[in-house]
Design a protein around this motif. Structure first.
Motif, mmCIF file in Angstrom:
data_model
loop_
_atom_site.group_PDB
_atom_site.id
_atom_site.type_symbol
_atom_site.label_atom_id
_atom_site.label_comp_id
_atom_site.label_asym_id
_atom_site.label_seq_id
_atom_site.Cartn_x
_atom_site.Cartn_y
_atom_site.Cartn_z
ATOM 1 N N MET A 1 0.838 -1.173 0.000
ATOM 2 C CA MET A 1 0.000 0.000 0.000
ATOM 3 C C MET A 1 0.891 1.248 0.000
ATOM 4 S SD MET A 1 -2.719 1.363 2.906
ATOM 5 C CE MET A 1 -3.261 -0.255 3.260
ATOM 6 N N ALA A 2 0.565 2.185 -0.869
ATOM 7 C CA ALA A 2 1.337 3.423 -0.970
ATOM 8 C C ALA A 2 0.987 4.353 0.192
ATOM 9 C CB ALA A 2 1.046 4.111 -2.285
ATOM 10 N N VAL A 3 1.990 5.053 0.691
ATOM 11 C CA VAL A 3 1.771 6.039 1.745
ATOM 12 C C VAL A 3 2.233 7.401 1.266
ATOM 13 C CG1 VAL A 3 1.923 4.401 3.653
ATOM 14 C CG2 VAL A 3 3.976 5.566 2.873
ATOM 15 N N GLU A 4 1.700 8.423 1.889
ATOM 16 C CA GLU A 4 2.035 9.804 1.541
ATOM 17 C C GLU A 4 2.191 10.582 2.830
ATOM 18 O OE1 GLU A 4 2.903 12.770 -1.080
ATOM 19 O OE2 GLU A 4 2.166 10.854 -1.791
ATOM 20 N N GLU B 1 2.617 10.163 8.058
ATOM 21 C CA GLU B 1 2.479 9.292 6.894
ATOM 22 C C GLU B 1 1.167 8.530 6.987
ATOM 23 O OE1 GLU B 1 5.852 6.912 5.964
ATOM 24 O OE2 GLU B 1 7.022 8.675 5.408
ATOM 25 N N PRO C 1 -1.985 6.251 4.530
ATOM 26 C CA PRO C 1 -2.245 5.576 3.261
ATOM 27 C C PRO C 1 -2.720 6.605 2.223
ATOM 28 C CG PRO C 1 -3.222 4.334 5.065
ATOM 29 C CD PRO C 1 -2.752 5.639 5.634
ATOM 30 N N PHE C 2 -2.259 6.446 0.999
ATOM 31 C CA PHE C 2 -2.576 7.402 -0.061
ATOM 32 C C PHE C 2 -4.081 7.595 -0.224
ATOM 33 C CE2 PHE C 2 -3.300 8.598 -4.510
ATOM 34 C CZ PHE C 2 -2.570 9.768 -4.538
ATOM 35 N N ASP C 3 -4.862 6.531 -0.072
ATOM 36 C CA ASP C 3 -6.311 6.663 -0.264
ATOM 37 C C ASP C 3 -7.001 7.388 0.885
ATOM 38 O OD1 ASP C 3 -6.086 4.573 1.557
ATOM 39 O OD2 ASP C 3 -7.526 3.282 0.550
ATOM 40 N N GLU C 4 -6.256 7.814 1.897
ATOM 41 C CA GLU C 4 -6.801 8.614 2.993
ATOM 42 C C GLU C 4 -6.308 10.060 2.934
ATOM 43 O OE1 GLU C 4 -6.264 6.785 6.813
ATOM 44 O OE2 GLU C 4 -6.841 4.813 6.043
ATOM 45 N N CYS D 1 -3.604 14.802 4.954
ATOM 46 C CA CYS D 1 -4.423 13.734 5.522
ATOM 47 C C CYS D 1 -5.846 14.258 5.719
ATOM 48 C CB CYS D 1 -3.831 13.210 6.830
ATOM 49 S SG CYS D 1 -3.860 14.348 8.222
#
Length: 50
Positions: free
Chosen positions: A1-4, A12, A14-17, A37
């Motif tokens: 899972m990608a993080v941002e 940090e 999850p990208f979908d959040e 976020c």
């Protein structure tokens, strides 16, 4: 899972959040392009546009 990393609190997540935020400053900063976020968005930015 990608993080941002949040552009406001640096946490940090999850990208979908995240929420993609673009702000055109009409100044020397130009366009500010960040992912924030959902918590920061809902508490700090969303109220500005209600």
């Amino acid at each position: 899972m990608a993080v941002e990393a949040c552009g406001m609190c640096s946490r940090e997540v999850p990208f979908d959040e995240t929420v993609h935020v673009l702000v055109h400053t009409h100044g020397e900063s130009g366009v500010i392009d960040r992912y924030v976020c959902r918590t920061c968005y809902e508490s700090e930015l969303e109220p500005l546009f209600e």
